[in-house]
Design a protein around this motif. Structure first.
Motif, PDB file in Angstrom:
ATOM      1  N   LYS A  17       0.820  -1.162  -0.073  1.00  0.00           N
ATOM      2  CA  LYS A  17       0.138   0.092   0.069  1.00  0.00           C
ATOM      3  C   LYS A  17       0.771   1.109  -0.006  1.00  0.00           C
ATOM      4  N   GLN A  18       2.010   1.154  -0.810  1.00  0.00           N
ATOM      5  CA  GLN A  18       3.035   2.235  -0.727  1.00  0.00           C
ATOM      6  C   GLN A  18       2.541   2.796  -2.212  1.00  0.00           C
ATOM      7  N   PRO A  19       2.362   4.357  -2.195  1.00  0.00           N
ATOM      8  CA  PRO A  19       2.121   4.950  -3.544  1.00  0.00           C
ATOM      9  C   PRO A  19       3.309   4.909  -4.628  1.00  0.00           C
ATOM     10  N   ILE A  20       2.845   4.286  -5.872  1.00  0.00           N
ATOM     11  CA  ILE A  20       3.827   4.154  -6.858  1.00  0.00           C
ATOM     12  C   ILE A  20       3.425   4.993  -8.179  1.00  0.00           C
ATOM     13  N   GLY A  21       2.356   5.549  -8.110  1.00  0.00           N
ATOM     14  CA  GLY A  21       1.885   6.347  -9.290  1.00  0.00           C
ATOM     15  C   GLY A  21       0.452   6.988  -9.030  1.00  0.00           C
ATOM     16  N   ILE A  22      -0.114   7.920  -9.922  1.00  0.00           N
ATOM     17  CA  ILE A  22      -1.217   8.714  -9.738  1.00  0.00           C
ATOM     18  C   ILE A  22      -1.651   8.649 -11.133  1.00  0.00           C
ATOM     19  N   ILE A  23      -3.110   8.643 -11.204  1.00  0.00           N
ATOM     20  CA  ILE A  23      -3.898   8.786 -12.454  1.00  0.00           C
ATOM     21  C   ILE A  23      -4.930   9.809 -12.122  1.00  0.00           C
ATOM     22  N   THR A  24      -4.902  10.897 -13.097  1.00  0.00           N
ATOM     23  CA  THR A  24      -5.748  12.014 -12.895  1.00  0.00           C
ATOM     24  C   THR A  24      -6.547  12.119 -14.014  1.00  0.00           C
ATOM     25  N   ASN A  25      -7.674  12.765 -14.152  1.00  0.00           N
ATOM     26  CA  ASN A  25      -8.620  13.201 -15.188  1.00  0.00           C
ATOM     27  C   ASN A  25      -7.835  13.755 -16.555  1.00  0.00           C
ATOM     28  N   SER A  26      -6.820  14.507 -16.048  1.00  0.00           N
ATOM     29  CA  SER A  26      -5.889  14.898 -17.275  1.00  0.00           C
ATOM     30  C   SER A  26      -5.074  13.827 -17.967  1.00  0.00           C
ATOM     31  N   ASP A  27      -4.810  12.923 -17.357  1.00  0.00           N
ATOM     32  CA  ASP A  27      -4.078  11.853 -17.811  1.00  0.00           C
ATOM     33  C   ASP A  27      -5.128  10.901 -18.791  1.00  0.00           C
ATOM     34  N   ILE A  28      -6.443  10.907 -18.330  1.00  0.00           N
ATOM     35  CA  ILE A  28      -7.259  10.235 -19.288  1.00  0.00           C
ATOM     36  C   ILE A  28      -7.436  11.022 -20.679  1.00  0.00           C
ATOM     37  N   LYS A  29      -7.643  12.030 -20.196  1.00  0.00           N
ATOM     38  CA  LYS A  29      -7.889  13.177 -21.137  1.00  0.00           C
ATOM     39  C   LYS A  29      -6.980  13.215 -22.480  1.00  0.00           C
TER      40      LYS A  29
ATOM     41  N   LYS B  28      -3.972  11.154 -22.529  1.00  0.00           N
ATOM     42  CA  LYS B  28      -3.621   9.926 -23.181  1.00  0.00           C
ATOM     43  C   LYS B  28      -4.527   8.673 -23.544  1.00  0.00           C
ATOM     44  N   ILE B  29      -5.740   8.742 -23.204  1.00  0.00           N
ATOM     45  CA  ILE B  29      -6.649   7.940 -23.794  1.00  0.00           C
ATOM     46  C   ILE B  29      -7.569   8.558 -24.793  1.00  0.00           C
ATOM     47  N   ALA B  30      -8.302   9.597 -24.413  1.00  0.00           N
ATOM     48  CA  ALA B  30      -9.042  10.284 -25.395  1.00  0.00           C
ATOM     49  C   ALA B  30      -8.760  10.888 -26.670  1.00  0.00           C
ATOM     50  N   THR B  31      -7.073  10.797 -26.581  1.00  0.00           N
ATOM     51  CA  THR B  31      -6.485  11.467 -27.866  1.00  0.00           C
ATOM     52  C   THR B  31      -6.021   9.939 -28.853  1.00  0.00           C
ATOM     53  N   GLY B  32      -6.244   8.803 -28.173  1.00  0.00           N
ATOM     54  CA  GLY B  32      -5.846   7.429 -28.942  1.00  0.00           C
ATOM     55  C   GLY B  32      -4.448   6.923 -28.508  1.00  0.00           C
ATOM     56  N   LEU B  33      -3.802   7.561 -27.752  1.00  0.00           N
ATOM     57  CA  LEU B  33      -2.316   7.179 -27.705  1.00  0.00           C
ATOM     58  C   LEU B  33      -2.293   5.834 -26.944  1.00  0.00           C
ATOM     59  N   PHE B  34      -3.273   5.591 -26.105  1.00  0.00           N
ATOM     60  CA  PHE B  34      -3.416   4.252 -25.441  1.00  0.00           C
ATOM     61  C   PHE B  34      -4.868   3.783 -25.640  1.00  0.00           C
ATOM     62  N   PRO B  35      -5.180   2.638 -25.416  1.00  0.00           N
ATOM     63  CA  PRO B  35      -6.387   2.103 -25.442  1.00  0.00           C
ATOM     64  C   PRO B  35      -7.177   2.001 -24.244  1.00  0.00           C
ATOM     65  N   ILE B  36      -8.471   2.080 -23.805  1.00  0.00           N
ATOM     66  CA  ILE B  36      -9.019   2.144 -22.579  1.00  0.00           C
ATOM     67  C   ILE B  36      -8.702   1.043 -21.903  1.00  0.00           C
ATOM     68  N   THR B  37      -8.044  -0.173 -22.355  1.00  0.00           N
ATOM     69  CA  THR B  37      -7.919  -1.334 -21.862  1.00  0.00           C
ATOM     70  C   THR B  37      -6.464  -1.541 -21.398  1.00  0.00           C
ATOM     71  N   THR B  38      -5.493  -0.688 -21.678  1.00  0.00           N
ATOM     72  CA  THR B  38      -4.159  -0.508 -21.234  1.00  0.00           C
ATOM     73  C   THR B  38      -4.246  -0.514 -19.750  1.00  0.00           C
ATOM     74  N   ALA B  39      -3.119  -1.074 -19.116  1.00  0.00           N
ATOM     75  CA  ALA B  39      -2.818  -1.015 -17.488  1.00  0.00           C
ATOM     76  C   ALA B  39      -2.590   0.456 -17.247  1.00  0.00           C
ATOM     77  N   VAL B  40      -2.930   0.368 -15.906  1.00  0.00           N
ATOM     78  CA  VAL B  40      -2.764   1.813 -15.633  1.00  0.00           C
ATOM     79  C   VAL B  40      -1.339   2.281 -15.263  1.00  0.00           C
ATOM     80  N   LYS B  41      -0.384   1.053 -15.132  1.00  0.00           N
ATOM     81  CA  LYS B  41       1.071   1.542 -15.119  1.00  0.00           C
ATOM     82  C   LYS B  41       1.542   2.078 -16.204  1.00  0.00           C
ATOM     83  N   ASN B  42       1.013   1.999 -17.481  1.00  0.00           N
ATOM     84  CA  ASN B  42       1.294   2.641 -18.660  1.00  0.00           C
ATOM     85  C   ASN B  42       1.301   3.941 -18.861  1.00  0.00           C
ATOM     86  N   ILE B  43       0.026   4.616 -18.148  1.00  0.00           N
ATOM     87  CA  ILE B  43      -0.238   6.177 -18.337  1.00  0.00           C
ATOM     88  C   ILE B  43       0.008   6.800 -16.844  1.00  0.00           C
ATOM     89  N   MET B  44       0.302   6.159 -15.769  1.00  0.00           N
ATOM     90  CA  MET B  44       0.268   6.745 -14.519  1.00  0.00           C
ATOM     91  C   MET B  44       1.496   7.756 -14.435  1.00  0.00           C
TER      92      MET B  44
END
Length: 639
Positions: free
Chosen positions: A208-220, A222-238
């Motif tokens: 339970k030690q923090p290794i990364g963070i995902i925010t609304n900006s990351d989704i907008k 990296k995902i909405a722009t098509g750089l990564f698919p919605i199914t990608t692992a969070v570690k790829n965009i965190m």
């Protein structure tokens, strides 16, 4: 029947601190118990070792000198001269112990003895009165560098308004934040964020030690722009690693941390590092909701600016923030950090805007340097520009063409900063000057010449160019220049002696009888120059000592003294006193500048209250001692 003597005494006392903090009735009660003492020149009021009196004292007319007796030969050394309105002999009120100094009339004098028992009963633990007397006691003590007294003389007072309390209370963070594992899909993480209506999710490991963070900006982005698919692992965009802090950080500290790292979320962990268990998350929204006026919004405006006009508005808004912070007695260290971040952001954006106007991208990498007060991160008010530019080495055949490109760029930047409110340097120490826009090799040669072939001009320029700070571009160029400077400094001891002599050019700001030394002629006649009489001697001393110690990366004056205190424990008290004095003087100069809408460096003494003059004089105490230390260390007596 009215007591006309008491009324006259009260009428005098009400104009001087701490009595000006009292209402009429308690002040008259004190005045009725005052002991009026007449002293001929040379009369002793009390001697070192005497049992403390039932009074402390204030000078009505004349002057009373305080003397310390040297242990080795019992000779007297003057410590201070108290003139009309000065309070002294406060030791029995504070410590209930025998006198450590001797008080002797310097001339024919009248002194009022203030009865301690009456004073204590009517002030009724008045915090402002007590604070004043504590500082008065400390300023008249023989050793002004003791840890206890020193902090009371120059302390950044604790907050005392509702807004202060908000700034310095512990930040309220969200406990038990929503988390996910690194191999979870982004889709599942986004569903959790939507379900809980949150703007971020923390990625944790098995402990339970923090290794990364995902925010609304990351989704907008990296995902909405098509750089990564919605199914990608969070570690790829965190975003990783996370920025973390302990749970007891204040709103002000959290705010500064977010500004420094350009982030909107802080992870709260057990020990403040990402290597311990996650306890919560603090968001920028939490802070904005609490603080109505904050630098985060100003920095956002600066980063989004596309025109100089927007930069000017944002920087002027920062002036309002500065005024508010000073009025609230926010510690100067926090104020300096915030305004420095804003000044640097304004410069960076000015450079970016200028680059867009250039016909082509830069031919080679470059580094923009802030010099002088901005280079030391001490520029609070609008002042002259001092800057320089280093560009990457190029073949001799390409040098003129490359330099001309950067001179054109610098002209645009300097013009933009001028429109923002930073005046052009009268001495033309700006990057648009070919003398201060050079290749890395040329800059190395320039500093070598200043250090190894020292003359008056080199020393004058050293006071500006040895305080530089990288603002924009290739920081490696600045690092290579710094390496070259310190390597050259190791080969020249005479340069330090020249710097030392220059640091002594401004003697004590006070004359023998404690009068302020003002300008004697010219347009500034009878004005007190706080910059050159008080601040510059401390700035020059700190620069010289830190350079001689080969310490890198510490440019701020009070931080230099604090670092020196670490390096030389035997001189810790002196260096800490210099640090505190510098902060107090810089705050005073800034307040004067805001009050009179100028730089604050020239002060009309008649506009100051007795208390303000006393505070200034207390700040001058370390100046003499640090200059004496320089004389000894660099053998300047006959240089």
């Amino acid at each position: 029947m009215k007591n006309s003597i008491a009324e006259r005494v009260s009428d005098f006392l009400k104009d001087f601190p701490p009595f000006n903090l009292l209402k009429e009735k308690p002040l008259l009660e004190i005045a009725e118990g005052v002991n009026i003492i007449y002293l001929e020149k040379g009369d002793v009021l009390y001697e070192k070792g005497d049992h403390y009196h039932d009074y402390f004292y204030i000078v009505r007319n004349g002057a009373v000198s305080l003397y310390h007796h040297a242990v080795e030969d019992n000779t007297k050394h003057m410590v201070n001269i108290n003139d009309a309105g000065d309070v002294f002999g406060v030791r029995p009120l504070i410590n209930k112990e025998n006198y450590k100094l001797t008080a002797i009339a310097n001339e024919e004098s009248i002194v009022y003895g203030i009865p301690i028992d009456v004073f204590e009963s009517v002030t009724n633990k008045n915090v402002k009165v007590y604070k004043y007397l504590i500082t008065s006691f400390a300023s008249n003590a023989y050793d002004p560098y003791t840890a206890e007294e020193n902090t009371k003389i120059f302390v950044d007072y604790l907050p005392n308004t509702s807004q202060d309390i908000v700034n310095f209370q512990s930040a309220n963070y969200t406990k038990n934040p929503i988390c996910c594992k690194a191999d979870a899909s982004l889709q599942s993480a986004a569903l959790q964020m939507s379900e809980h209506r949150i703007g971020c999710i923390i990625v944790v490991d098995d402990k339970k030690q923090p290794i990364g963070i995902i925010t609304n900006s990351d989704i907008k982005n990296k995902i909405a722009t098509g750089l990564f698919p919605i199914t990608t692992a969070v570690k790829n965009i965190m975003s990783s690693p996370v920025i973390s802090e302990k749970k007891n950080l204040t709103i002000a500290d959290a705010q500064l941390k977010m500004i420094k790292h350009s982030i909107g979320h802080l992870c709260i962990t057990e020990d403040g590092t990402p290597n311990s268990k996650l306890m919560g998350v603090l968001t920028n929204h939490d802070i904005i909701a609490t603080l109505g006026n904050n630098p985060t919004a100003i920095l956002k405006d600066i980063k989004r600016a596309t025109r100089t006009k927007t930069l000017r508005a944002a920087r002027r808004q920062a002036n309002g923030l500065l005024k508010s912070y000073l009025e609230q007695n926010i510690p100067l260290t926090h104020i300096v950090n915030i305004i420095s971040q804003i000044n640097d952001a304004v410069t960076m954006k000015a450079i970016e805007i200028a680059l867009e106007k250039m016909p082509t991208p830069p031919p080679v990498t470059f580094s923009w340097l802030a010099l002088g007060s901005q280079g030391r991160k001490e520029q609070l008010l609008f002042s002259d520009q001092d800057n320089a530019l280093i560009f990457e080495d190029v073949p001799k055949s390409k040098y003129e063409e490359t330099q001309n490109y950067f001179l054109e760029l610098a002209k645009l930047v300097n013009k933009s900063l001028n429109k923002v409110g930073f005046e052009y340097c009268e001495a033309d120490m700006m990057a648009k000057n070919p003398a201060w826009c050079k290749s890395l090799s040329e800059w190395k040669n320039q500093f070598k010449d200043w250090i190894l072939n020292t003359d008056e001009k080199a020393i004058l320029l050293s006071s500006i160019f040895f305080d530089f700070n990288h603002i924009y571009g290739n920081q490696q160029l600045e690092k290579e220049l710094t390496d070259s400077i310190y390597e050259t400094l190791s080969r020249s001891s005479v340069f330090f002696r020249f710097l030392g002599r220059d640091a002594l050019k401004n003697p004590s700001p006070l004359g023998f009888f404690k009068q302020f030394l003002v300008e004697q002629d010219g347009e500034h006649k009878d004005l007190f120059n706080i910059k050159y009489r008080a601040l510059m001697p401390l700035i020059d001393a700190a620069r010289l000592l830190i350079l001689s110690k080969q310490v890198r990366g510490v440019n701020n004056t009070y931080e230099r003294f604090e670092k020196l205190a670490e390096l030389e424990p035997n001189n810790k008290e002196l260096y800490e006193s210099c640090a505190y004095a510098f902060k107090a003087l810089l705050k005073f100069k800034t307040k004067q500048g805001i009050l009179h809408n100028n730089s604050g460096k020239l002060i009309e003494l008649e506009t100051l209250t007795k208390e303000e003059k006393l505070k200034l004089k207390r700040c001058f105490k370390p100046l003499h001692d640090i200059q004496e230390a320089l004389k000894l260390r660099f053998d300047l007596a006959n240089f």
